[in-house]
Scaffold this motif. Structure first.
Motif, PDB file in Angstrom:
ATOM      1  N   PHE A 192       0.817  -1.211   0.000  1.00 34.68           N
ATOM      2  CA  PHE A 192       0.000   0.000   0.000  1.00 34.68           C
ATOM      3  C   PHE A 192       0.855   1.267   0.000  1.00 34.68           C
ATOM      4  N   GLU A 193       1.884   1.305   0.838  1.00 33.61           N
ATOM      5  CA  GLU A 193       2.728   2.491   0.933  1.00 33.61           C
ATOM      6  C   GLU A 193       3.388   2.803  -0.412  1.00 33.61           C
ATOM      7  N   SER A 194       3.799   1.775  -1.136  1.00 30.83           N
ATOM      8  CA  SER A 194       4.433   1.970  -2.445  1.00 30.83           C
ATOM      9  C   SER A 194       3.443   2.487  -3.475  1.00 30.83           C
ATOM     10  N   GLY A 215       4.803   9.156  -8.808  1.00 29.74           N
ATOM     11  CA  GLY A 215       4.852   8.370 -10.033  1.00 29.74           C
ATOM     12  C   GLY A 215       3.825   7.263 -10.091  1.00 29.74           C
ATOM     13  N   VAL A 216       2.997   7.139  -9.037  1.00 27.72           N
ATOM     14  CA  VAL A 216       1.947   6.121  -9.003  1.00 27.72           C
ATOM     15  C   VAL A 216       0.615   6.824  -8.732  1.00 27.72           C
ATOM     16  N   ARG A 217      -0.396   6.445  -9.484  1.00 28.92           N
ATOM     17  CA  ARG A 217      -1.758   6.975  -9.298  1.00 28.92           C
ATOM     18  C   ARG A 217      -2.622   5.808  -8.837  1.00 28.92           C
ATOM     19  N   LEU A 218      -3.018   5.803  -7.580  1.00 25.09           N
ATOM     20  CA  LEU A 218      -3.841   4.739  -7.001  1.00 25.09           C
ATOM     21  C   LEU A 218      -5.293   5.174  -6.985  1.00 25.09           C
ATOM     22  N   PHE A 219      -6.179   4.256  -7.366  1.00 23.39           N
ATOM     23  CA  PHE A 219      -7.619   4.510  -7.363  1.00 23.39           C
ATOM     24  C   PHE A 219      -8.330   3.396  -6.610  1.00 23.39           C
ATOM     25  N   ALA A 220      -9.409   3.773  -5.936  1.00 31.12           N
ATOM     26  CA  ALA A 220     -10.236   2.801  -5.215  1.00 31.12           C
ATOM     27  C   ALA A 220     -11.666   2.929  -5.689  1.00 31.12           C
ATOM     28  N   ALA A 258      -4.106   0.795 -10.063  1.00 30.69           N
ATOM     29  CA  ALA A 258      -3.129   1.879 -10.033  1.00 30.69           C
ATOM     30  C   ALA A 258      -2.408   1.939 -11.368  1.00 30.69           C
ATOM     31  N   LEU A 259      -1.864   3.098 -11.656  1.00 30.63           N
ATOM     32  CA  LEU A 259      -1.020   3.311 -12.825  1.00 30.63           C
ATOM     33  C   LEU A 259       0.326   3.808 -12.328  1.00 30.63           C
ATOM     34  N   ALA A 260       1.390   3.117 -12.721  1.00 28.06           N
ATOM     35  CA  ALA A 260       2.738   3.489 -12.302  1.00 28.06           C
ATOM     36  C   ALA A 260       3.572   3.827 -13.531  1.00 28.06           C
ATOM     37  N   ALA A 261       4.326   4.903 -13.450  1.00 28.93           N
ATOM     38  CA  ALA A 261       5.170   5.327 -14.561  1.00 28.93           C
ATOM     39  C   ALA A 261       6.229   4.275 -14.863  1.00 28.93           C
ATOM     40  N   VAL A 262       6.385   3.950 -16.139  1.00 26.60           N
ATOM     41  CA  VAL A 262       7.464   3.083 -16.613  1.00 26.60           C
ATOM     42  C   VAL A 262       8.523   3.958 -17.273  1.00 26.60           C
ATOM     43  N   GLU A 288       2.899   3.613 -19.001  1.00 32.91           N
ATOM     44  CA  GLU A 288       2.585   3.309 -17.605  1.00 32.91           C
ATOM     45  C   GLU A 288       2.204   1.851 -17.469  1.00 32.91           C
ATOM     46  N   GLU A 289       2.254   1.390 -16.224  1.00 35.19           N
ATOM     47  CA  GLU A 289       1.936   0.001 -15.900  1.00 35.19           C
ATOM     48  C   GLU A 289       0.739  -0.037 -14.959  1.00 35.19           C
ATOM     49  N   ILE A 290      -0.149  -0.968 -15.210  1.00 39.67           N
ATOM     50  CA  ILE A 290      -1.252  -1.210 -14.279  1.00 39.67           C
ATOM     51  C   ILE A 290      -0.717  -2.048 -13.121  1.00 39.67           C
ATOM     52  N   LYS A 291      -1.013  -1.594 -11.911  1.00 36.67           N
ATOM     53  CA  LYS A 291      -0.609  -2.286 -10.692  1.00 36.67           C
ATOM     54  C   LYS A 291      -1.839  -2.496  -9.807  1.00 36.67           C
ATOM     55  N   SER A 292      -1.803  -3.523  -9.009  1.00 32.68           N
ATOM     56  CA  SER A 292      -2.769  -3.769  -7.924  1.00 32.68           C
ATOM     57  C   SER A 292      -4.229  -3.750  -8.341  1.00 32.68           C
ATOM     58  N   MET A 293      -4.516  -4.337  -9.506  1.00 33.90           N
ATOM     59  CA  MET A 293      -5.921  -4.522  -9.892  1.00 33.90           C
ATOM     60  C   MET A 293      -6.495  -5.624  -9.004  1.00 33.90           C
TER      61      MET A 293
END
Length: 165
Positions: free
Chosen positions: A40-42, A47-52, A64-68, A73-78
């Protein structure tokens, strides 16, 4: 079922708990070195856009979208609440993430997901949204436990992708 989606910019105990459950759910899918879900902290880092996604005030989906690199960007934590899977919440979150990226001029969105049977529904969701299997990107390396996928987004006229978030 109408889910509201919000950007998360600070600590949220209920969301942290939701993501801890995500990590627990993934434990059986691959060795630790092959699991790439962020803590969660990361997900709150620059450089990361987290959505709930929330229903009745409780978290039911994340993404989340994280800059590559520039324009990528990369999708994270779906994740969708296991009790609510199959109801379109993941599809809604994915569409939201892709729209957010496209609106900011991102040209390519990639992801890493598991190759185990557990991830078949996720891979089908991504394929239905236009993602295609690709090779490793960013700092990833080939791993039999990983499937890499990417989609190219339409060029947004006049937009650039400064990674200022």
């Amino acid at each position: 079922m109408s889910m509201s989606i919000e950007r998360v910019v600070g600590a949220r105990p209920d969301l942290a708990e939701f993501l801890v459950a995500h990590h627990a759910e993934l434990e059986h899918t691959a060795p630790a070195e092959s699991r790439h879900a962020l803590a969660f902290e990361s997900l709150l880092a620059p450089g990361v856009r987290l959505f709930a996604g929330r229903l009745d005030g409780r978290p039911v989906a994340t993404g989340a979208l994280a800059a590559v690199d520039d324009g990528h960007e990369e999708i994270k934590s779906m994740r969708t609440d296991p009790a609510l899977r199959g109801r379109g919440l993941g599809r809604t979150m994915l569409a939201f993430l892709l729209a957010d990226a496209e609106a900011r001029g991102i040209r390519r969105v990639s992801l890493e997901t598991g190759s185990a049977e557990f991830f078949v529904p996720a891979r089908a969701l991504y394929a239905a949204a236009g993602f295609r299997v690709c090779g490793p990107f960013g700092t990833y390396v080939l791993d039999p436990h990983s499937t890499f996928m990417a989609v190219d987004l339409p060029a947004a006229s006049g937009l650039t992708s400064p990674h200022a978030r």
